[in-house]
Design a protein around this motif. Sequence first.
Motif, mmCIF file in Angstrom:
data_model
loop_
_atom_site.group_PDB
_atom_site.id
_atom_site.type_symbol
_atom_site.label_atom_id
_atom_site.label_comp_id
_atom_site.label_asym_id
_atom_site.label_seq_id
_atom_site.Cartn_x
_atom_site.Cartn_y
_atom_site.Cartn_z
ATOM 1 N N ARG A 1 0.832 -1.198 0.000
ATOM 2 C CA ARG A 1 0.000 0.000 0.000
ATOM 3 C C ARG A 1 0.873 1.257 0.000
ATOM 4 O O ARG A 1 0.566 2.241 -0.679
ATOM 5 N N LYS A 2 1.961 1.208 0.783
ATOM 6 C CA LYS A 2 2.859 2.355 0.812
ATOM 7 C C LYS A 2 3.433 2.627 -0.572
ATOM 8 O O LYS A 2 3.518 3.782 -1.013
ATOM 9 N N ARG A 3 3.839 1.536 -1.257
ATOM 10 C CA ARG A 3 4.356 1.710 -2.623
ATOM 11 C C ARG A 3 3.278 2.314 -3.519
ATOM 12 O O ARG A 3 3.534 3.209 -4.334
ATOM 13 N N THR A 4 2.061 1.789 -3.391
ATOM 14 C CA THR A 4 0.956 2.297 -4.208
ATOM 15 C C THR A 4 0.674 3.758 -3.907
ATOM 16 O O THR A 4 0.433 4.567 -4.816
ATOM 17 N N GLN A 5 0.689 4.108 -2.615
ATOM 18 C CA GLN A 5 0.437 5.493 -2.239
ATOM 19 C C GLN A 5 1.511 6.417 -2.803
ATOM 20 O O GLN A 5 1.220 7.538 -3.241
ATOM 21 N N GLU A 6 2.745 5.935 -2.759
ATOM 22 C CA GLU A 6 3.832 6.732 -3.316
ATOM 23 C C GLU A 6 3.635 6.940 -4.826
ATOM 24 O O GLU A 6 3.837 8.040 -5.352
ATOM 25 N N GLU A 7 3.211 5.853 -5.500
ATOM 26 C CA GLU A 7 2.936 5.956 -6.933
ATOM 27 C C GLU A 7 1.773 6.913 -7.195
ATOM 28 O O GLU A 7 1.801 7.710 -8.143
ATOM 29 N N ALA B 1 0.943 14.347 -8.608
ATOM 30 C CA ALA B 1 1.803 15.492 -8.930
ATOM 31 C C ALA B 1 1.854 15.723 -10.436
ATOM 32 O O ALA B 1 1.768 16.865 -10.914
ATOM 33 N N ASP B 2 1.983 14.628 -11.191
ATOM 34 C CA ASP B 2 1.998 14.741 -12.654
ATOM 35 C C ASP B 2 0.658 15.271 -13.161
ATOM 36 O O ASP B 2 0.604 16.093 -14.081
ATOM 37 N N LEU B 3 -0.440 14.773 -12.526
ATOM 38 C CA LEU B 3 -1.772 15.216 -12.940
ATOM 39 C C LEU B 3 -1.963 16.708 -12.652
ATOM 40 O O LEU B 3 -2.539 17.433 -13.471
ATOM 41 N N VAL C 1 -2.892 19.419 -15.250
ATOM 42 C CA VAL C 1 -4.069 20.273 -15.061
ATOM 43 C C VAL C 1 -3.678 21.736 -15.175
ATOM 44 O O VAL C 1 -4.391 22.557 -15.766
ATOM 45 N N ASP C 2 -2.522 22.065 -14.580
ATOM 46 C CA ASP C 2 -2.065 23.461 -14.690
ATOM 47 C C ASP C 2 -1.839 23.830 -16.145
ATOM 48 O O ASP C 2 -2.219 24.930 -16.586
ATOM 49 N N GLU C 3 -1.198 22.889 -16.893
ATOM 50 C CA GLU C 3 -0.965 23.164 -18.314
ATOM 51 C C GLU C 3 -2.284 23.312 -19.060
ATOM 52 O O GLU C 3 -2.456 24.221 -19.894
#
Length: 819
Positions: free
Chosen positions: A557-563, A569-571, A575-577
């Motif tokens: 779950r920790k790995r998934t949360q990090e992903e 962050a990428d989204l 979204v900003d773009e």
Amino acid sequence: MNIRLVPAILLPFLALALQWVLWPWIAPFVWFLFFPTVFFCARLGGLGAGLVSTVLSIVIVWFFFIPPQLSWTMSTPSNLYSVGLFLVMGYLFSETQDRLRLFKEGAQDYLNKPFSVEELLARVGGLVFSRQRTVEELSRRAELLRRLAETVEKVAAVRDLPSLTTIILRAVRELTGADGATLILRDNGQCHYIDEDAIGPLWKGQRFPLESCVSGWTMLHAEATVIKDISVDPRILYAAYRPTFVKSLSMAPIGRENPAGALGCYWADRHVVGVEELELQQALADAMSVGLANLDLYQGMANARQDAEQFAATLEEAQHLAGIGNWIWDLKADRHTWSKEIFRIFGRDPVLPPAVYPEVQTYFTPESWVGLAAAVDKSLAEGGAYECDAEVVRPDGFHRWIIARGKATHDAGGNIIGLYGTVQDITERKRTEQALRESEERLAGIINSATDAIISVNEQQQICLFNPAAGQVFGLSAEEVIGQPLARLIPERFRGEHENNVRNFAQTGITARPMGVGEISGLRANGEEFPIEASISHTPTADGRLFTVILRDITDRKRTQEEIRRLNADLERRVDERTAELTTANRELDSFAYAVSHDLRAPLRAMSGFSQALIEDYGSQLLGEAKVYLDQIDLASRKMSELIDGLLTLSRSTRGELRHDDVDLSVLSERLLAELMQSSPERQVAIQIEAGLQAYGDARMLEAVMRNLLDNAWKYSAHAAAPGIRVYAEERDGIRRFCVADNGAGFDMAHANRLFQPFQRLHRQEEFPGIGIGLATVQRIVHRHNGNIEARGEPGKGAVFCFSLSNMPADSARGEKEV
């Protein structure tokens, strides 16, 4: 051996045999046949024979007839008193008969002496008269003694105070010849005149102080009192005696020590009470004392019997409630006794006797009977106790479980003389135990099949439970960790804090909660630390508190949360773009709208103005189609202007910030329809507006929605014979919808998908002018409110447009979904 003693020995046994046969009819008069036996023996043998017969009769009656029968014990004091009285009467009978015998012998000797005829006749006459008087006196005394004995027998048998009082008062009057008799009992420092038997009324029911009453004096001094003249005796309360017939009296205490009362005799004439009268009165007072003692004893026995019956009933009810019955097996008599509860447990009819071997064996399953029989045999052989479970098969076919307990009883020599014990119905307990076992098995199955690790520890933090999932998580088997400290599974830097947290948790009163604040870790067998998510609960047990931890390895779950954080962050970047692109597009759209509004309107105004100028200045010179052409140019320019206005309106409907307020659509509809009626006063349209149509949204945009819908309803109902417009709300599928209906031209539902498309129209311009922007604008405004709009119609029968609104605008909903 004196021949006169033979009847004295034989006759009491003859009386025993005869009275034993007649006992069912003459009980409880124990001396019934023994009074005449003693009298007859004394008559035949004199003093010695009478006394032998008296003693032998007392021994026989004591053992065979005085309760309890066939025993040397004595249950009541009155029985001892009756024995003493019988002994006294036996002596009097014997002594009287012996005197008669001696007198007869002396008279015979006297008659044998030589006398003259006259002297002999005189002496014989004197002897005859003297003997007659003696016989009469003895007969009288014997009758008194007989009646006294009968009274004592009755007193011994009486069971209530009124009957006892009646017997004593009647007897004392008959035996003393008194004109009246009273029974007085001591009652809280007063003399209470309980009852009376007299020729006139005395003091029945009244109370007098002990110190002011002659009966009280008798009780206080515990001695009999004789008063020949009541008018001169200072112990007499003369004012109380004046209304009565009493002139003389005698008073005997009831009880020789601390008397409980007094027995009074009264005479209407002055009377000197003789010794015999006073003795009879005192004897009856003593009999009354014994009778009162008997009543107290009987009352105590009745109370004890009632208490015993109540206790037995309570015990029976308690046995029924607890499902416990008791039994006794008397080996000597081979007698079995069951309580009612055992009959109920075994389902046996209580009318039947207790079941014994071999019948009792049929009440058990073969396996249970083998164990129970072995336990009973061992108890009989060794004299110990036993306890075992057994399965009972009732006659109705139902099975029940019991716990049988028994213990041997011994006589004074240590020999086993019987068994006693209990049978308890434990069917419900067996069912509970079975259900508990099944529950434990189900719980074990759940724990063992659980994908989360489950670990239980005691108050000393020693591991008691370690399921397979825990073994997989920590890389250890249950055998390796059971009994080990929980600290083995915790990183060293967290162990002290963990012990304090568990200790504090036990004192909070909370039964369950998540573990830890922030991130917590576990320690695998290979020394690897890993993140966990856990909750803890505690349960009180017989051995102390049991703490149970349910934990889950959340490494994945920790790995998934990090992903997910990386993707978010990428989204956010994208979204900003996109937002920047949309901002640029909106600026361009604004520029386009500006160009349309200003750059395109200028040529249109020029075209329209010059064409109008040509018509005004040179219209009369234009021939034929020239004027028509100019009119078409003017019409096209106005049409183009309307299209530009429509495009701007459509653009503005999807832009700008929404402001939410409470909007009364009923009031708004009334105002808009009033404007329409003012613009076309010649039209008669039936208007129906439902009151209280409250909506929540942008007031400016909702006014545009209602204006477009009502303008369409007004326009398309123009050719109806009796035009009508209705504004109302309806509930469908839990959603409130606002509707505008008309009975105008309507439309074909096959083309309903074109209604909300910009510049799409279902009717010809000549019929109903328009540019096809209104409904498209309405739809976009409704969608911006996160609502929906739909249309229903039929050619020639009108149309209905219904829309719903949401409290959350579509812009916000999209924003939340993106986040």
